[in-house]
Design a protein around this motif. Structure first.
Motif, PDB file in Angstrom:
ATOM      1  N   PRO A   1       0.805  -1.224   0.000  1.00 61.25           N
ATOM      2  CA  PRO A   1       0.000   0.000   0.000  1.00 61.25           C
ATOM      3  C   PRO A   1       0.841   1.278   0.000  1.00 61.25           C
ATOM      4  O   PRO A   1       0.368   2.324  -0.434  1.00 61.25           O
ATOM      5  CB  PRO A   1      -0.835  -0.109   1.279  1.00 61.25           C
ATOM      6  N   GLU A   2       2.087   1.204   0.467  1.00 69.33           N
ATOM      7  CA  GLU A   2       2.953   2.389   0.507  1.00 69.33           C
ATOM      8  C   GLU A   2       3.708   2.540  -0.813  1.00 69.33           C
ATOM      9  O   GLU A   2       3.942   1.576  -1.533  1.00 69.33           O
ATOM     10  CB  GLU A   2       3.991   2.260   1.642  1.00 69.33           C
ATOM     11  N   ARG A   3       4.113   3.777  -1.071  1.00 65.17           N
ATOM     12  CA  ARG A   3       4.981   4.082  -2.215  1.00 65.17           C
ATOM     13  C   ARG A   3       6.296   4.600  -1.682  1.00 65.17           C
ATOM     14  O   ARG A   3       6.368   5.107  -0.569  1.00 65.17           O
ATOM     15  CB  ARG A   3       4.348   5.149  -3.111  1.00 65.17           C
ATOM     16  N   LEU A   4       7.308   4.508  -2.508  1.00 65.70           N
ATOM     17  CA  LEU A   4       8.627   5.008  -2.157  1.00 65.70           C
ATOM     18  C   LEU A   4       9.159   5.761  -3.362  1.00 65.70           C
ATOM     19  O   LEU A   4       9.141   5.224  -4.473  1.00 65.70           O
ATOM     20  CB  LEU A   4       9.545   3.844  -1.771  1.00 65.70           C
ATOM     21  N   ALA A   5       9.569   6.993  -3.170  1.00 66.10           N
ATOM     22  CA  ALA A   5      10.055   7.848  -4.264  1.00 66.10           C
ATOM     23  C   ALA A   5       9.000   7.967  -5.360  1.00 66.10           C
ATOM     24  O   ALA A   5       9.318   8.027  -6.543  1.00 66.10           O
ATOM     25  CB  ALA A   5      11.372   7.318  -4.822  1.00 66.10           C
ATOM     26  N   GLY A   6       7.728   7.937  -4.966  1.00 64.66           N
ATOM     27  CA  GLY A   6       6.633   8.054  -5.916  1.00 64.66           C
ATOM     28  C   GLY A   6       6.309   6.777  -6.666  1.00 64.66           C
ATOM     29  O   GLY A   6       5.374   6.739  -7.461  1.00 64.66           O
ATOM     30  N   ALA A   7       7.063   5.717  -6.418  1.00 64.72           N
ATOM     31  CA  ALA A   7       6.883   4.460  -7.165  1.00 64.72           C
ATOM     32  C   ALA A   7       6.155   3.418  -6.322  1.00 64.72           C
ATOM     33  O   ALA A   7       6.348   3.341  -5.104  1.00 64.72           O
ATOM     34  CB  ALA A   7       8.243   3.911  -7.583  1.00 64.72           C
ATOM     35  N   PRO A   8       5.351   2.574  -6.976  1.00 72.30           N
ATOM     36  CA  PRO A   8       4.775   1.440  -6.264  1.00 72.30           C
ATOM     37  C   PRO A   8       5.893   0.505  -5.797  1.00 72.30           C
ATOM     38  O   PRO A   8       6.968   0.457  -6.393  1.00 72.30           O
ATOM     39  CB  PRO A   8       3.904   0.742  -7.311  1.00 72.30           C
ATOM     40  N   VAL A   9       5.611  -0.251  -4.751  1.00 73.46           N
ATOM     41  CA  VAL A   9       6.573  -1.202  -4.190  1.00 73.46           C
ATOM     42  C   VAL A   9       5.980  -2.599  -4.275  1.00 73.46           C
ATOM     43  O   VAL A   9       4.832  -2.826  -3.884  1.00 73.46           O
ATOM     44  CB  VAL A   9       6.890  -0.859  -2.720  1.00 73.46           C
ATOM     45  N   PHE A  10       6.776  -3.538  -4.773  1.00 72.12           N
ATOM     46  CA  PHE A  10       6.382  -4.938  -4.905  1.00 72.12           C
ATOM     47  C   PHE A  10       7.388  -5.757  -4.101  1.00 72.12           C
ATOM     48  O   PHE A  10       8.590  -5.578  -4.257  1.00 72.12           O
ATOM     49  CB  PHE A  10       6.415  -5.348  -6.382  1.00 72.12           C
ATOM     50  N   VAL A  11       6.898  -6.641  -3.228  1.00 74.24           N
ATOM     51  CA  VAL A  11       7.777  -7.446  -2.376  1.00 74.24           C
ATOM     52  C   VAL A  11       7.653  -8.918  -2.743  1.00 74.24           C
ATOM     53  O   VAL A  11       6.547  -9.449  -2.838  1.00 74.24           O
ATOM     54  CB  VAL A  11       7.449  -7.242  -0.883  1.00 74.24           C
ATOM     55  N   THR A  12       8.815  -9.548  -2.963  1.00 69.89           N
ATOM     56  CA  THR A  12       8.879 -10.988  -3.216  1.00 69.89           C
ATOM     57  C   THR A  12       9.785 -11.619  -2.164  1.00 69.89           C
ATOM     58  O   THR A  12      10.588 -10.928  -1.533  1.00 69.89           O
ATOM     59  CB  THR A  12       9.444 -11.295  -4.626  1.00 69.89           C
ATOM     60  N   PRO A  13       9.689 -12.933  -1.974  1.00 73.55           N
ATOM     61  CA  PRO A  13      10.598 -13.576  -1.026  1.00 73.55           C
ATOM     62  C   PRO A  13      12.060 -13.386  -1.446  1.00 73.55           C
ATOM     63  O   PRO A  13      12.374 -13.299  -2.632  1.00 73.55           O
ATOM     64  CB  PRO A  13      10.209 -15.057  -1.099  1.00 73.55           C
ATOM     65  N   ASN A  14      12.921 -13.327  -0.457  1.00 79.08           N
ATOM     66  CA  ASN A  14      14.353 -13.192  -0.704  1.00 79.08           C
ATOM     67  C   ASN A  14      14.877 -14.507  -1.288  1.00 79.08           C
ATOM     68  O   ASN A  14      14.620 -15.571  -0.731  1.00 79.08           O
ATOM     69  CB  ASN A  14      15.059 -12.861   0.610  1.00 79.08           C
TER      70      ASN A  14
END
Length: 183
Positions: free
Chosen positions: A139-152
């Motif tokens: 739900p948060e953005r960083l530097a105006g960009a969407p953030v997508f998280v995958t497993p390490n």
């Protein structure tokens, strides 16, 4: 004293920026991201739809990802370690502020965090927030960009198979394609 680390691969106009927790010692020694032969990044990347070519791990593959596919690379903490347990709160505090500044300068289209640990430490130290429990789009953005998280993809994160990683990378590829209007 300056610690030898991996350089950022960042520039304006990147489609995607990969954000790891911190460089591994094998990656620093080899001079490219995800260099540990037991790391599943390259196998999952090649099996996903993020790039349409098979890449052999190494500096040339990094160059192609950066120059041809417009995928950049950086880390939350730039200090290399044997494992995440060697990182301290001060590393995360300094890293979160530096990462936010770096990404604001380049304004990538999409950010890709490898693991909830990296994303969670960024949110905690930069914004005093707790991350959502879900993988994928945040739900948060960083530097105006969407953030997508995958497993390490680290070998230390054996709870996720290569097939699991590939499925998450495919979901990332589909989201990026939709964001770019190519799907």
């Amino acid at each position: 004293m300056t610690t030898h680390t991996l350089p950022d691969l960042l520039a304006p106009g990147l489609r995607l920026v990969s954000v790891g927790l911190n460089p591994s010692l094998p990656s620093v020694a080899a001079g490219f991201y995800f260099a540990n032969p037991r790391n599943r990044f390259w196998a999952a990347l090649n099996a996903s739809e993020l790039v349409r070519e098979h890449l052999t791990p190494g500096p040339e593959a990094m160059r192609r990802l950066f120059e041809v596919h417009r995928i950049g690379f950086t880390d939350l903490v730039k200090r290399p370690t044997r494992g995440a347990g060697e990182l301290r709160a001060a590393d995360y505090r300094a890293g979160a502020a530096a990462l936010e500044a770096r990404l604001a300068r380049y304004a990538p289209r999409l950010l890709w965090f490898h693991g909830r640990v990296a994303w969670g430490h960024f949110l905690h130290h930069a914004r005093r927030l707790q991350p959502a429990a879900d993988w994928g789009l945040q739900p948060e953005r960083l530097a105006g960009a969407p953030v997508f998280v995958t497993p390490n993809p680290s070998p230390a994160n054996a709870a996720f198979s290569r097939a699991d990683l590939t499925a998450h990378y495919r979901a990332l590829a589909h989201y990026l394609a939709a964001l770019e209007g190519t799907r």
